[in-house]
Design an enzyme around this catalytic site. Structure first.
Site, PDB file in Angstrom:
ATOM      1  N   SER A  30      -4.254  26.226   4.338  1.00 39.84           N
ATOM      2  CA  SER A  30      -3.083  25.579   3.739  1.00 39.84           C
ATOM      3  C   SER A  30      -3.316  24.074   3.682  1.00 39.84           C
ATOM      4  O   SER A  30      -3.701  23.466   4.676  1.00 39.84           O
ATOM      5  CB  SER A  30      -1.820  25.867   4.541  1.00 39.84           C
ATOM      6  OG  SER A  30      -0.727  25.143   4.003  1.00 39.84           O
TER       7      SER A  30
ATOM      8  N   VAL B  60      -6.663  19.653   9.298  1.00 38.72           N
ATOM      9  CA  VAL B  60      -8.073  19.870   8.941  1.00 38.72           C
ATOM     10  C   VAL B  60      -8.211  20.171   7.456  1.00 38.72           C
ATOM     11  O   VAL B  60      -9.133  19.675   6.794  1.00 38.72           O
ATOM     12  CB  VAL B  60      -8.699  20.989   9.811  1.00 38.72           C
ATOM     13  CG1 VAL B  60     -10.144  21.254   9.401  1.00 38.72           C
ATOM     14  CG2 VAL B  60      -8.641  20.614  11.285  1.00 38.72           C
ATOM     15  N   CYS B  61      -7.296  20.947   6.907  1.00 36.48           N
ATOM     16  CA  CYS B  61      -7.347  21.272   5.470  1.00 36.48           C
ATOM     17  C   CYS B  61      -7.173  20.013   4.627  1.00 36.48           C
ATOM     18  O   CYS B  61      -7.849  19.831   3.609  1.00 36.48           O
ATOM     19  CB  CYS B  61      -6.273  22.292   5.119  1.00 36.48           C
ATOM     20  SG  CYS B  61      -6.443  23.861   5.991  1.00 36.48           S
ATOM     21  N   ASP B  62      -6.264  19.158   5.041  1.00 33.49           N
ATOM     22  CA  ASP B  62      -6.031  17.878   4.388  1.00 33.49           C
ATOM     23  C   ASP B  62      -7.325  17.061   4.407  1.00 33.49           C
ATOM     24  O   ASP B  62      -7.780  16.565   3.360  1.00 33.49           O
ATOM     25  CB  ASP B  62      -4.895  17.150   5.123  1.00 33.49           C
ATOM     26  CG  ASP B  62      -4.622  15.764   4.587  1.00 33.49           C
ATOM     27  OD1 ASP B  62      -5.481  14.864   4.741  1.00 33.49           O
ATOM     28  OD2 ASP B  62      -3.529  15.555   4.038  1.00 33.49           O
TER      29      ASP B  62
END
Length: 172
Positions: A59, A64-66
């Site tokens: 997501s 971490v995804c950002d």
């Protein structure tokens, strides 16, 4: 029958089940159907003739995804027009668009696996328990063969950015 893989990944130390096959470099890249928005769909053939760097994140609204998406957005500028940099998540397409606008993401193409989980199941990254796609990286050459695959063992870890970028640069 859908393949389930256990004992290969965790989320914050807790075991998760991945649905689909474990792909390897040299395999033919499976096709997929992803959403650009709620109505418009795209597939592997829409990127024919390009090198594809596919960054899979659970997501976009997580730390971490950002960071992962921002990193590949920065790197995309130096890769040239023959490389398509895709970020795939199960976030709804309008949430992806909102996040990209707020984050200034303008070089990565965000695509959603929310509707069919087609990518997650074809690439072996769909998490049965969470209905998210597991963090992973795939580099696909211009002939749709997998050149690099990274399945992370722990969902909260960062991928190996340098190895993924090195794999792309070898194909340019």
């Amino acid at each position: 029958m859908t393949q389930e893989r256990t004992g290969v990944a965790t989320f914050k130390g807790n075991p998760i089940t991945l649905i689909g096959p474990e792909l390897k470099a040299g395999d033919k890249a499976p096709d997929f159907i992803l959403n650009k928005d709620l109505l418009e769909e795209t597939s592997l053939k829409d990127f024919a003739g390009k090198i594809k760097l596919i960054s899979v994140v659970p997501s976009l609204d997580t730390r971490v995804c950002d960071a992962q998406t921002r990193r590949f957005n920065e790197e995309a500028a130096g890769l040239g027009d023959q490389v398509a940099v895709l970020t795939i998540s199960v976030d709804l397409p309008f949430a992806q668009a909102r996040w990209c606008g707020a984050a200034g993401i303008d070089r990565v193409i965000t695509l959603s696996d929310y509707k069919y989980h087609s990518f997650g199941e074809a690439y072996g990254v769909f998490i049965k328990e969470l209905h998210l796609d597991m963090r992973s990286i795939f580099v696909i050459d211009a002939d749709d063969n997998l050149a690099y695959v990274e399945y992370l063992g722990e969902m909260a870890d960062h991928p190996d950015y340098e190895k993924a970028l090195e794999a792309v640069k070898k194909l340019i």
